[in-house]
Structure formats: C-alpha cells, structure tokens
Design a protein around this motif. Sequence first.
Motif, PDB file in Angstrom:
ATOM      1  N   VAL A   1      39.392  40.967   7.376  1.00  0.00           N
ATOM      2  CA  VAL A   1      38.288  40.773   8.394  1.00  0.00           C
ATOM      3  C   VAL A   1      36.933  40.548   7.555  1.00  0.00           C
ATOM      4  CG1 VAL A   1      36.607  42.261   9.868  1.00  0.00           C
ATOM      5  CG2 VAL A   1      39.068  42.123  10.137  1.00  0.00           C
ATOM      6  N   CYS A   2      36.776  41.165   6.302  1.00  0.00           N
ATOM      7  CA  CYS A   2      35.775  41.047   5.519  1.00  0.00           C
ATOM      8  C   CYS A   2      35.524  39.759   5.021  1.00  0.00           C
ATOM      9  CB  CYS A   2      35.523  42.223   4.418  1.00  0.00           C
ATOM     10  SG  CYS A   2      35.473  43.831   5.133  1.00  0.00           S
ATOM     11  N   LEU A   3      36.693  39.110   4.469  1.00  0.00           N
ATOM     12  CA  LEU A   3      36.626  37.795   3.803  1.00  0.00           C
ATOM     13  C   LEU A   3      36.214  36.776   4.934  1.00  0.00           C
ATOM     14  CD1 LEU A   3      39.515  38.000   1.153  1.00  0.00           C
ATOM     15  CD2 LEU A   3      37.039  37.928   0.805  1.00  0.00           C
ATOM     16  N   ASP A   4      36.915  36.764   5.926  1.00  0.00           N
ATOM     17  CA  ASP A   4      36.644  35.961   7.246  1.00  0.00           C
ATOM     18  C   ASP A   4      35.060  36.020   7.361  1.00  0.00           C
ATOM     19  OD1 ASP A   4      39.432  35.165   7.216  1.00  0.00           O
ATOM     20  OD2 ASP A   4      39.947  36.360   9.207  1.00  0.00           O
TER      21      ASP A   4
ATOM     22  N   ALA B   1      26.239  36.825   6.230  1.00  0.00           N
ATOM     23  CA  ALA B   1      27.600  37.432   5.772  1.00  0.00           C
ATOM     24  C   ALA B   1      27.436  39.086   6.270  1.00  0.00           C
ATOM     25  CB  ALA B   1      27.636  37.314   4.175  1.00  0.00           C
ATOM     26  N   ALA B   2      26.359  39.650   5.847  1.00  0.00           N
ATOM     27  CA  ALA B   2      26.114  40.977   6.018  1.00  0.00           C
ATOM     28  C   ALA B   2      26.588  41.400   7.667  1.00  0.00           C
ATOM     29  CB  ALA B   2      24.868  41.440   5.743  1.00  0.00           C
ATOM     30  N   ILE B   3      25.646  40.555   8.198  1.00  0.00           N
ATOM     31  CA  ILE B   3      25.786  40.726   9.854  1.00  0.00           C
ATOM     32  C   ILE B   3      27.200  40.547  10.418  1.00  0.00           C
ATOM     33  CG2 ILE B   3      25.069  39.791  12.107  1.00  0.00           C
ATOM     34  CD1 ILE B   3      22.780  41.107  11.507  1.00  0.00           C
TER      35      ILE B   3
ATOM     36  N   ILE C   1      30.271  40.785   8.819  1.00  0.00           N
ATOM     37  CA  ILE C   1      31.116  41.849   8.392  1.00  0.00           C
ATOM     38  C   ILE C   1      31.135  43.023   9.405  1.00  0.00           C
ATOM     39  CG2 ILE C   1      31.650  43.633   6.739  1.00  0.00           C
ATOM     40  CD1 ILE C   1      31.101  41.462   4.637  1.00  0.00           C
ATOM     41  N   MET C   2      29.850  43.410   9.717  1.00  0.00           N
ATOM     42  CA  MET C   2      29.529  44.493  10.565  1.00  0.00           C
ATOM     43  C   MET C   2      30.030  44.232  12.143  1.00  0.00           C
ATOM     44  SD  MET C   2      25.924  46.233  11.781  1.00  0.00           S
ATOM     45  CE  MET C   2      25.243  45.070  12.731  1.00  0.00           C
ATOM     46  N   VAL C   3      29.672  42.866  12.789  1.00  0.00           N
ATOM     47  CA  VAL C   3      30.226  42.730  13.944  1.00  0.00           C
ATOM     48  C   VAL C   3      31.781  42.464  14.117  1.00  0.00           C
ATOM     49  CG1 VAL C   3      30.122  40.876  15.883  1.00  0.00           C
ATOM     50  CG2 VAL C   3      28.057  41.571  14.636  1.00  0.00           C
ATOM     51  N   ASN C   4      32.290  41.895  13.022  1.00  0.00           N
ATOM     52  CA  ASN C   4      33.683  41.633  13.032  1.00  0.00           C
ATOM     53  C   ASN C   4      34.581  42.785  12.956  1.00  0.00           C
ATOM     54  OD1 ASN C   4      33.191  38.898  13.583  1.00  0.00           O
ATOM     55  ND2 ASN C   4      33.563  38.191  11.407  1.00  0.00           N
ATOM     56  N   ALA C   5      34.051  43.706  12.074  1.00  0.00           N
ATOM     57  CA  ALA C   5      34.745  45.042  11.797  1.00  0.00           C
ATOM     58  C   ALA C   5      34.536  45.803  12.916  1.00  0.00           C
ATOM     59  CB  ALA C   5      34.019  45.742  10.750  1.00  0.00           C
ATOM     60  N   LEU C   6      33.575  45.860  13.838  1.00  0.00           N
ATOM     61  CA  LEU C   6      33.475  46.510  15.052  1.00  0.00           C
ATOM     62  C   LEU C   6      34.269  45.983  16.104  1.00  0.00           C
ATOM     63  CD1 LEU C   6      29.654  47.033  15.768  1.00  0.00           C
ATOM     64  CD2 LEU C   6      31.414  48.917  15.495  1.00  0.00           C
TER      65      LEU C   6
END
Lengths: 184, 167
Positions: free
Chosen positions: A27-30, B46-48, B50-55
């Motif tokens: 998820v982080c890399l994507d 990238a920061a935004i 990561i947050m949205v996709n992890a959620l």
Amino acid sequence: MNIVWTVVTAIALIALTVVDPQKVLTVCLDSCSQAVTTALGLCGIYCLWLGIFEVADRCGIVEKLSECLHGLNKFLYGNAARAAEKYISLNFASNLLGVGNAATPSAIAAIRETERTDRLSRTGAMLFVVNATSVQLIPTTVIGLRASLGSVAPSDILLPNLIATAITSVVGVALVFCAYGAAK
Amino acid sequence: MSYAVPILLIATLVAGLVKRVNVYDGFVLGARKSFDLSLTIFPYLAAIFIMVNALHASGLDVYVTRLLAPPFRLLGIPAEVVQLVLLRPFSGSGSLAILTDVYNRYGVDSYVGRCASVIMGSSETVFYVASVYFAGTKVRHTGWAIPIALFCNLLGAVAACLLCRVM
C-alpha cells in the motif's frame, strides 16, 4: 497538518497491520508510485498553462485582466503586490472559465508572492478559500460521467450545483472576513 | 463551453502575433517552470496518498462512515453519500471512484445519485489543494484557512441534498 497526518496515518497503518500485515508495504509503495505518476501528469498540465500564461503576460493580456478585476481584488485581498494581483486575476479567470487545471499553477504562483513567513497571511487564506469553494461553475467531469452512465438528463444538476457553489463561496468569503477582518 | 479553451489558446497566440511578441520563446520559458513546480509538490502528494490508501485498505473508512451516518442524517445528508462527503476533502480520484459506485448502485438519476453529483461538483479536495498550494512556501501554520474550507464543503453537501429535494 503535521499532527493530523501523523496520527491518522499511524492509526490507519496499525489497523492495516491487524487486518493484513502483508499489505502494509505494498500500500505504501503503491501510494508513492501513484504520487510520481500524478506529479508527472500535473507537470504536463502545468507545462501547457504556464507556457500560455507567459505568452499572455508578454502580450499585456494579464495586465489588462488585472486592471478589470482591480475593484474585486481590492475588496477581497486588499492592496496585494502587483505581481501577486496579476496571478490572482489569472486564477479567478481560470476558475470562472471552468479551466480548473489552469487555476492551480496561477494560485501557486500568487501564494509564492504573498507568503513570506511561516504563518499564512490573510491574502493567502482568502485565495485558498476562494479556490476551495468556487471551483467550477460547470462541473464538466461530473456531467461527463453522468452522461456516460446513461443519465436521462446529465446536466439537470447544473442549477442546484450553481446555487450550492454560490452559497459556499459567499459563506467562505464572509468567514474569512470574520476571522481576519476587512482587507487593508 | 467546449469552445472556451480552444478560443483562449488561439486568442493568446494571435495576440502575440499582433503585438509582435516572441511567442515561441515565451511559451518555452513558461513551460520550463512546470518541472520545478511538480517536483516541489510531489512529496506532499506521496504523503497524502499513503494516508488515504492506508485508511481505505484497512477498512477504517467504512467503519468511520458507519459511525458518522446518524449525525449526517440529522443534517439531511443520506447515508448512501456519507462516504463521499468524508473522502472528498482528501482525494479527487478516490471520491470520483465512490461517485461512480453510487451511480451504479442507486442509479444516476435517483435522488441519491443527483445529491452525490452536486456534492462532487460543489466541493473541493481541501487537504490535497492545501498541500499543493503551500508546498514550496515557508507556511506551516495555516490558521483558519482549512477549517473554513472544510466547513464550506460540509455546508455545500447540506445545501446539495436540500436543493436536490426541491429541484
């Protein structure tokens, strides 16, 4: 932003680890690759508009535009620097024409002129709120999507959309006046 | 409306010819700035993301949506579009995906579908815009700007659901 981002991301990552630890890294890399592709896509869009802006500036079109909008700008932003006012006018025109992609680079250029400290100025706050509320007079993406999914009347949302954006813009500007006072 | 952009582009070029400006040099000079600009905003994106996709991947977004559905109902916002209202400030592509999902599930011309359309059209990706706008400046304290924009987004959603009921 620091605290909000760190806390939310940490909670989300903890939840994700509990659900499926395998997915955390992917998820982080994507997300990072998504950022690269998005930035490159934006780069292309900015390339066109910044090029056109430069040409328009050399022709004196931007100067004219900024003179036309001087009254409105003075009311909203006060006495902004000349360069900033030019970019603000460009930003306003782009929003009005529904060219949202052109609005972003001009807003960024304006913000770079107005912000000198680590605290957002009234001008910057106003520009941000105006852009965050009055984005599109005609929501082309939404109408296009509705049409492609077989809507009987894809554009019958135009009027409610126009009223809703008008309400948010007026309230947004009024709230900036409440929070920061009238423009100097 | 489809003529606005073509006319704008052609008019600028013609104005350059009439005013005897070096259009070619101007365009190249302006276009060069775009690379720097996208380089400055890219880490913020990238920061935004990561947050949205992890959620989203953790399923937390669905949980929060369910939790917040009752208070939103009090404001007149139907449960079917709550997820859209919540995700909209963070992600443009994410909220577009949810909009498509709402269309497919409830119908494009249904009340819920029209509500979702107006919510999408009258709101903005506040956090995304903030990170892009303030990237490359010294601004760290944004004061009232983000709260005001978020409140307006919510107000827009309430107005959207109300207007779709009468129009």
